[in-house]
Write a protein that holds these residues in place. Structure first.
Motif, PDB file in Angstrom:
ATOM      1  N   VAL A   7      34.223 -12.329 -20.324  1.00  0.00           N
ATOM      2  CA  VAL A   7      32.833 -12.656 -20.642  1.00  0.00           C
ATOM      3  C   VAL A   7      32.778 -13.507 -21.909  1.00  0.00           C
ATOM      4  O   VAL A   7      32.093 -14.526 -21.962  1.00  0.00           O
ATOM      5  CB  VAL A   7      31.993 -11.366 -20.806  1.00  0.00           C
ATOM      6  CG1 VAL A   7      30.635 -11.669 -21.418  1.00  0.00           C
ATOM      7  CG2 VAL A   7      31.846 -10.646 -19.478  1.00  0.00           C
ATOM      8  N   VAL A  32      22.913 -14.263 -27.057  1.00  0.00           N
ATOM      9  CA  VAL A  32      23.422 -13.212 -26.184  1.00  0.00           C
ATOM     10  C   VAL A  32      24.352 -12.252 -26.940  1.00  0.00           C
ATOM     11  O   VAL A  32      24.352 -11.057 -26.690  1.00  0.00           O
ATOM     12  CB  VAL A  32      24.171 -13.839 -24.975  1.00  0.00           C
ATOM     13  CG1 VAL A  32      24.738 -12.777 -24.059  1.00  0.00           C
ATOM     14  CG2 VAL A  32      23.247 -14.777 -24.207  1.00  0.00           C
ATOM     15  N   ILE A  80      27.494  -7.555 -27.335  1.00  0.00           N
ATOM     16  CA  ILE A  80      26.345  -7.972 -26.534  1.00  0.00           C
ATOM     17  C   ILE A  80      25.088  -7.409 -27.198  1.00  0.00           C
ATOM     18  O   ILE A  80      25.024  -6.218 -27.510  1.00  0.00           O
ATOM     19  CB  ILE A  80      26.484  -7.473 -25.080  1.00  0.00           C
ATOM     20  CG1 ILE A  80      27.755  -8.073 -24.448  1.00  0.00           C
ATOM     21  CG2 ILE A  80      25.242  -7.815 -24.263  1.00  0.00           C
ATOM     22  CD1 ILE A  80      28.157  -7.438 -23.128  1.00  0.00           C
ATOM     23  N   ILE A 135      24.566  -8.103 -19.359  1.00  0.00           N
ATOM     24  CA  ILE A 135      25.459  -9.033 -18.683  1.00  0.00           C
ATOM     25  C   ILE A 135      26.152  -8.273 -17.556  1.00  0.00           C
ATOM     26  O   ILE A 135      26.672  -7.171 -17.768  1.00  0.00           O
ATOM     27  CB  ILE A 135      26.504  -9.625 -19.644  1.00  0.00           C
ATOM     28  CG1 ILE A 135      25.814 -10.398 -20.762  1.00  0.00           C
ATOM     29  CG2 ILE A 135      27.490 -10.514 -18.893  1.00  0.00           C
ATOM     30  CD1 ILE A 135      26.755 -10.948 -21.807  1.00  0.00           C
ATOM     31  N   THR A 163      32.475  -8.075 -24.617  1.00  0.00           N
ATOM     32  CA  THR A 163      32.833  -9.465 -24.314  1.00  0.00           C
ATOM     33  C   THR A 163      34.259  -9.571 -23.777  1.00  0.00           C
ATOM     34  O   THR A 163      34.642 -10.617 -23.266  1.00  0.00           O
ATOM     35  CB  THR A 163      32.683 -10.354 -25.554  1.00  0.00           C
ATOM     36  OG1 THR A 163      33.514  -9.842 -26.600  1.00  0.00           O
ATOM     37  CG2 THR A 163      31.239 -10.407 -26.021  1.00  0.00           C
ATOM     38  N   LEU A 179      28.708 -14.397 -13.160  1.00  0.00           N
ATOM     39  CA  LEU A 179      28.252 -13.769 -14.395  1.00  0.00           C
ATOM     40  C   LEU A 179      26.735 -13.878 -14.409  1.00  0.00           C
ATOM     41  O   LEU A 179      26.189 -14.976 -14.265  1.00  0.00           O
ATOM     42  CB  LEU A 179      28.861 -14.524 -15.585  1.00  0.00           C
ATOM     43  CG  LEU A 179      28.787 -13.905 -16.947  1.00  0.00           C
ATOM     44  CD1 LEU A 179      29.630 -12.652 -17.014  1.00  0.00           C
ATOM     45  CD2 LEU A 179      29.270 -14.896 -17.984  1.00  0.00           C
ATOM     46  N   ILE A 187      23.308 -13.027 -16.565  1.00  0.00           N
ATOM     47  CA  ILE A 187      22.779 -12.688 -17.878  1.00  0.00           C
ATOM     48  C   ILE A 187      21.300 -12.367 -17.696  1.00  0.00           C
ATOM     49  O   ILE A 187      20.558 -13.149 -17.079  1.00  0.00           O
ATOM     50  CB  ILE A 187      22.958 -13.852 -18.869  1.00  0.00           C
ATOM     51  CG1 ILE A 187      24.427 -14.242 -18.975  1.00  0.00           C
ATOM     52  CG2 ILE A 187      22.393 -13.472 -20.228  1.00  0.00           C
ATOM     53  CD1 ILE A 187      24.682 -15.507 -19.774  1.00  0.00           C
TER      54      ILE A 187
END
Length: 87
Positions: A27, A45, A52, A58, A68, A78, A80
């Motif tokens: 990520v 983000v 995060i 996410i 992450t 992915l 968001i």
């Protein structure tokens, strides 16, 4: 290549695009790649401690990424999201 879904509150960073592509095995790497092309997106983000943000979610496919360091498979997706709040 990873497909990335961008929430409406961040499309100002992607010139209105709601779907973009990124490179990376995690990520964090995917967000770094996005930030090179869309400066400022990652900071919205991820916080200064590389976590995060609490108002963001996410997902890697259907699984929520908690860090992450979460892996993202090549060809994966992915997603968001901006978390909703209120009372």
């Amino acid at each position: 290549m990873i497909r990335v879904s961008i929430p409406s509150q961040l499309i100002a960073y992607t010139n209105g695009a709601t779907r973009v592509e990124a490179e990376g095995a995690t990520v964090g790497q995917a967000l770094d790649d996005l930030d090179r092309r869309y400066p400022g997106l990652k900071f919205r983000v991820i916080d200064e401690q590389d976590r995060i943000r609490r108002h963001m979610r996410i997902f890697v496919g259907q699984d929520e990424a908690r860090t992450t360091a979460a892996p993202v498979p090549s060809g994966g997706e992915l997603l968001i999201f901006g978390a909703l709040s209120g009372g």
